[in-house]
Motif scaffolding. Structure first.
Motif: not given
Length: 380
Positions: A151-156, A201-207, A209-216
């Protein structure tokens, strides 16, 4: 006598930390020939194709929103398909129905089909940690859940800001053969690169989607590991179910791992054929099924976080974007594919935005384009 050599001109970095093929003055030619520009690739072809017949509705061209986007200088191709009927198609003078075009991040939607099957078959648990499936993964993903990755919901620490010449995305491009590695640097692979991504801390607190192609790419690796099937086999199954007529070209790294985050090239007609897999909830030609119908429906009815403003009326869900009705995805520099399961209509747009800096997402381009496509898919 040793013969001299030079760096490959298309892949060498000229300025703005960009290879020649992606500089504004070269980008259109680069996109229209991208399937032969990438360093490593594979091509797949279906034994049986979905035949398409024209049933042209000329009023489509007369719609102001459609006419506007077909008149733009960056335009390459536009196709509206319902089942096997082409309701409308149009091409730029330097393009055509048989020409492959990079679909960039629209490639990510293949993962929705693969992941749906794996979840339905009990091979993957969306709430499980990534590190459970990939013990070798780095701190940028190990503690994230599969669902958060999808879901593009990872902060790294990976960054994909194309306006920042120091963004880590550009190092990723070298790992997948879209540019040459920096002098003195060893050429990485997709998986060695994603293993090196760090995070706390990988929690996405932006509210958003945090788009990162490497997620895919991480998700594709999980699918391959959990299923015991190489991604190539999954892609062959999808190509055959879609009944593609031309070649499905996709970037690989030097180990042969397909770039499922954005490496595919297709003709506009074949991308529309592929989109029918979502319009028909996983049903392809000759009764072939890919993905999972329930998973596809959950993708649009239980979406994740909204996209950043001004596209916050769209949500990111399991490697697709949706507004709760249609399913789709955009691609770098002006591509979009949208499928409406309620009407069975698929709309495809190819363009090559030539802005300096970040050509995608351009809020003045993609938002209005998607709204035009969604309205067309709902009303035709």
């Amino acid at each position: 006598m040793t013969l001299p050599s030079i760096a490959n001109p298309d892949l060498d970095i000229l300025f703005d930390n960009q290879p020649r093929w992606n500089l504004p003055d070269y980008r259109r030619r680069g996109f229209h020939n991208f399937h032969t520009t990438m360093r490593y690739a594979m091509s797949l072809r279906a034994p049986r194709a979905l035949p398409l017949r024209k049933q042209i509705d000329w009023t489509i061209r007369e719609r102001p929103g459609v006419a506007r986007f077909l008149a733009m200088p960056h335009f390459s191709a536009f196709v509206v398909l319902r089942g096997e009927r082409i309701l409308y198609e149009c091409y730029a003078p330097d393009f055509g129905p048989d020409r492959p075009h990079p679909i960039m991040s629209i490639t990510k939607t293949t993962l929705n089909l693969m992941l749906g099957r794996c979840v339905a078959d009990g091979l993957i648990n969306l709430d499980e940690r990534v590190g459970t499936y990939l013990p070798e993964i780095g701190t940028g993903y190990a503690e994230a859940t599969v669902k958060a990755v999808a879901d593009m919901n990872v902060a790294n620490d990976f960054s994909e800001d194309y306006t920042n010449p120091n963004a880590t995305w550009f190092a990723m491009e070298a790992a997948v053969g879209w540019r040459l590695p920096l002098a003195g640097h060893m050429e990485e692979t997709t998986r060695s690169f994603v293993c090196g991504i760090t995070g706390g801390d990988l929690a996405n607190r932006t509210g958003y989607a945090l788009y990162k192609s490497t997620n895919s790419d991480v998700l594709g690796w999980i699918i391959e590991r959990a299923s015991g099937r190489p991604l190539r086999d999954w892609l062959i199954e999808i190509v055959e179910a879609a009944g593609l007529e031309g070649c499905f070209h996709i970037t690989c790294d030097r180990e042969g791992v397909p770039l499922v985050d954005g490496g595919a090239c297709l003709s506009a007609r074949d991308l529309a054929r592929y989109g029918l897999l979502f319009a028909r909830k996983g049903e392809g030609i000759d009764g072939r099924r890919v993905g999972d119908a329930a998973f596809i429906e959950q993708t649009r009815y239980n979406p994740g976080l909204p996209m950043p403003k001004p596209r916050d009326w769209m949500r990111y869900s399991r490697q697709m974007t949706t507004d709760g009705t249609w399913l789709g995805h955009g691609g770098y520099a002006g591509q979009y594919m949208l499928a409406n399961p309620d009407t069975g209509i698929v709309v495809v747009y190819f363009g090559v935005l030539e802005n300096t800096g970040d050509p995608d997402p351009d809020p003045n381009f993609q938002g209005p384009l998607v709204k035009m496509m969604a309205k067309l898919a709902a009303e035709v």
